[in-house]
Structures are given as C-alpha cells and as structure tokens.
Write an enzyme that holds these catalytic residues in place. Structure first.
Site, short mmCIF file in Angstrom:
data_model
loop_
_atom_site.label_atom_id
_atom_site.label_comp_id
_atom_site.label_asym_id
_atom_site.label_seq_id
_atom_site.Cartn_x
_atom_site.Cartn_y
_atom_site.Cartn_z
N CYS B 118 0.89 -1.16 0.00
CA CYS B 118 0.00 0.00 0.00
C CYS B 118 0.92 1.20 0.00
O CYS B 118 1.49 1.54 1.03
CB CYS B 118 -0.91 0.01 1.23
SG CYS B 118 -1.90 1.52 1.34
N CYS B 121 -0.75 4.24 2.27
CA CYS B 121 -0.90 4.18 3.72
C CYS B 121 -0.46 2.80 4.21
O CYS B 121 0.72 2.47 4.07
CB CYS B 121 -2.30 4.58 4.21
SG CYS B 121 -3.71 3.81 3.40
N SER B 122 -1.37 2.01 4.76
CA SER B 122 -0.94 0.72 5.32
C SER B 122 -2.00 -0.35 5.10
O SER B 122 -2.12 -1.26 5.90
CB SER B 122 -0.66 0.88 6.81
OG SER B 122 -1.84 1.29 7.49
N CYS B 123 -2.77 -0.22 4.01
CA CYS B 123 -3.87 -1.17 3.76
C CYS B 123 -3.34 -2.60 3.70
O CYS B 123 -2.34 -2.87 3.03
CB CYS B 123 -4.59 -0.81 2.47
SG CYS B 123 -5.38 0.82 2.56
#
Lengths: 222, 217
Positions: B118, B121-123
């Site tokens: 991702c 972000c941090s998906c």
C-alpha cells in the site's frame, strides 16, 4: 494531495528491514494507540477517508520521522481537536477540563465493537449508471494534483494501462474525505507495465496493478 | 532480538526502538493522555479498548491466512472458490471483518510472482494476516515495492528467476489482497495442518516464499 504519504517511487529511504519474529505490538503504547484509534472512529464523527486524510496532512517531516502508530495518534488528536471533542490543553494535562460534546454515536460497548470488527464496514454501494470501461480496455489515468484527498498515486498519473478487473461500485474517497458524500463510483483494477511507469530502465518483468475509481480514468486515445 | 509481551501491565512501556527512544516516549505519553481523556469524557469504554487489543494480539493473525492457503492447496474446489470470491471463501473458514470486506486472492504460478503493497498508507488484509508488520508500513517498502520489487525481495533474501513476471498490487482502494503461494514440492500427502506450518506471513504478502519441507524453520 501530494503529501508525504504518496511514497511510490520515492528514493533514498534505504533497505527494507524485516525483523525476525516481530511481535504484533512493540510495547504497551502501540496497543493503546490501536485501541483508542478504532474505538474513537466508532463514534461516527469521521469516516475512513477523513482519517486517512488527517494522517497525510501531517507535516512531511513529522509523517516521515515517526512510527506508524504515532502517525495514527497524532492524526487522531488532530481530528479530536478540530471537532472540539478533546482540547490540546486536555492532552497536555492528561485530564478532562471541559465537558464532552455530543457525538453521532455513543461510545461502543465491547460487544458492539466485537461485532463491528467481525463484520467490518463494506464500502461497495449500488449505483444506477453503467460502468464506462470493461476488462481489456486501454485507459489513461488523468494528470491531476488536487490539494484534497485522492487515492491515485503520483507515479500512476498520466499513464496508460489495461483494465483487468471491474471491481464494482465503491464509496469515492475524493469526496468522502471532505464531507461531500459517498458519491459511489465504478472502481477498476488497472495493470501498468513497468516501463510505462518508470521508463526504459525499468524491470521488464514488472507489472503494477492499481485500483482506480472511474473519475481517475479516461480513454487512452483521449 | 526478542520482545517480551506483558499484556496486563498497562503502566510500563517497552521501548525497543533504539533509534527513536525519546520519540517513542513522547508517543507513549501522548497515547496515555489521549486514552485518559477519552475515557473520562465517556467517548470510549475501557472494556472495548481491551477487546480490541485482545482481538488483534491473540485471535487474528497470519495463522488464519495459513489455514486458508493450506485448504486451497489440498482442495481444488475450495481454491477455485477462493480465487473467484476471496471474501466468501475465507468466510467459509470463519474469517471476516474489518479491512477484509473486499478480499481478492492472487495466485503465484510458475510464470508470475505476486507482491502486495500500500504505497499510500498501510492497507492490509487484517482478517487473514492480522495487523501489518512495521516494515510493511515503512517508507522503504512503500516507496520501493512498485519501483524495484526484485531489490526489495533481495532484502528478504528472496531471488526469483530472471524471466518471471513480478506483479505488484498497490492497495489504493478498498480491495485487500492476499497472495496464494505455490505449494512446495515434496509435500505430497501432507495434511492441511502440516502444510500450514510451511506458510509464512511474508509468503502471503509476496515478500517471501513458503518454507521448504525438511529445512530448519
């Protein structure tokens, strides 16, 4: 926004450093950071996209200089401050100084949160208009640099790719992050060749798949 | 380096990041202050906070995903359902929920290696892998995975054949991706439980490969 979160293709951060047998949490504070972030979101005062926008709106030197849970908690504090829910003074003094403000939903119980974590929050929505693109279509992503939230990374703007999946219709983050409604849009999986993204020196075996909402795309010939 | 866990000790912080010790102290102080005020104002319930921690510390993690992969390795019909509708197929094994509402499973083959990132972000597919490791959320991984995935794989000690397609999935929308690694040779007749032991978290992100049968863990 062209903020510090949009990292694809940026250079200079050094190697990836996986930690063997990494624990889920690196200290008690990370557990509490996760818990207060998720529990506060359940109050309904902001949505997922607003939360992401709050994080990417941190100053770049902060965003790039702290751990991910600190990004979360700084953005959480900012969202609480903006809504008058928690003041900066209250955080500094670690105590309630002014009464709470009404929230859209009450504080969730453990049972309610357990149910919410187990079901999640699906982001697909019904729409009445047909998909503009189909699998196999060649598309070009738009060149755009909104100062607001978007999920089209810079490295994938103005690039030609092939639609490989029609995912369905989903909440549109570009409006949802800014209190302009869900405005659901078709979302597609688009495949880009490495050389299309990075030029002739790219790894010739590289393909990058980017999920793109329809407003990010146009016909390749356009 | 080990990190002992003390889930019942809320008054002591373990700050192991030697490069950012003072930064982490500040973070810990801010988190504690926020939690105190949120509780005092009735915005959050203490038992709900503990429930969240317990869920992601003890119940949801990469062993969930390993069960999914092991099932797919032994059951062709399940594998077909998994690739057709990841969300529904993992729900058959009772895995579902936040950050896994729209799950797509991508299969490694002789010709294609998949890797998930991702960049924005941090998906990450929480219901099958749990919370993401630090490196997954870090600038080095997020910046380089889409540009030079083979160099990133080298950081993990993984080298792929030069002609293999490397397909990197950037989780820019709400679809979450899980890699279905190739079943190692030499595992004929193995049970699902035996196979699951070979399936690492990183092999389901695409930064690793399953363990080789007989090799030291």
């Amino acid at each position: 926004m062209n903020g510090p979160q949009d990292l694809g293709g940026t250079m200079g951060f050094g190697p990836v450093c996986p930690q063997a047998n990494e624990p889920v949490f690196h200290g008690e504070w990370e557990k509490r950071a996760l818990a207060i972030t998720l529990a506060s979101a359940a109050l309904g005062e902001w949505n997922l996209d607003m939360g992401r926008h709050a994080r990417e709106s941190l100053p770049p030197h902060v965003y790039l200089g702290v751990s991910y849970y600190e990004i979360w908690t700084r953005a959480l504090a900012q969202m609480l401050h903006e809504r008058g829910m928690v003041t900066k003074q209250e955080v500094q003094q670690a105590q309630m100084l002014v009464p709470p403000v009404p929230t859209k939903k009450p504080a969730a119980s453990a049972a309610q949160l357990q149910a919410a974590l187990a079901t999640g929050s699906p982001y697909d929505r019904k729409v009445n208009h047909p998909a503009r693109f189909a699998v196999g279509d060649v598309v070009r992503t738009r060149v755009m640099h909104p100062a607001t939230h978007t999920r089209l990374p810079r490295y994938a703007r103005g690039k030609v790719g092939e639609v490989v999946a029609v995912h369905g219709t989903f909440v549109f983050p570009d409006t949802h992050a800014h209190s302009q409604g869900e405005q659901p849009q078709w979302c597609y999986g688009v495949r880009f060749g490495g050389t299309e993204l990075w030029g002739a020196d790219a790894d010739p075996t590289l393909e990058v798949l980017v999920d793109c909402w329809e407003p990010y795309l146009m016909e390749a010939a356009a | 380096m080990t990190h002992p866990s003390h889930p019942h000790d809320h008054d002591h912080d373990h700050e192991h990041d030697h490069d950012h010790g003072s930064e982490l102290s500040q973070a810990a102080i801010r988190v504690r202050a926020l939690e105190t005020v949120l509780l005092a104002k009735g915005y959050v319930n203490a038992d709900a906070l503990d429930l969240i921690v317990e869920t992601y510390e003890t119940k949801i993690g990469p062993r969930c995903g390993a069960q999914v992969v092991a099932r797919a390795w032994v059951d062709a019909a399940y594998k077909a359902r998994l690739l057709a509708d990841g969300t529904a197929a993992v729900a058959e094994l009772s895995f579902s929920g936040r950050q896994g509402e729209h799950l797509q499973v991508v299969e490694n083959t002789e010709g294609v290696h998949n890797m998930v990132v991702c960049t924005l972000c941090s998906c990450y597919p929480w219901p099958v892998l749990g919370l993401p490791p630090v490196w997954y959320k870090s600038a080095p991984y997020r910046s380089r995975a889409v540009l030079e995935p083979r160099a990133v794989l080298a950081d993990f000690g993984v080298a792929l054949p030069a002609d293999k397609t490397v397909r990197v999935w950037d989780s820019t929308a709400e679809i979450r991706y899980l890699v279905l690694p190739q079943r190692p040779t030499g595992t004929q007749g193995w049970s699902e439980a035996q196979l699951a032991e070979l399936i690492t978290r990183d092999s389901m992100i695409g930064t690793g490969l399953p363990k080789v049968p007989g090799a030291a863990a």
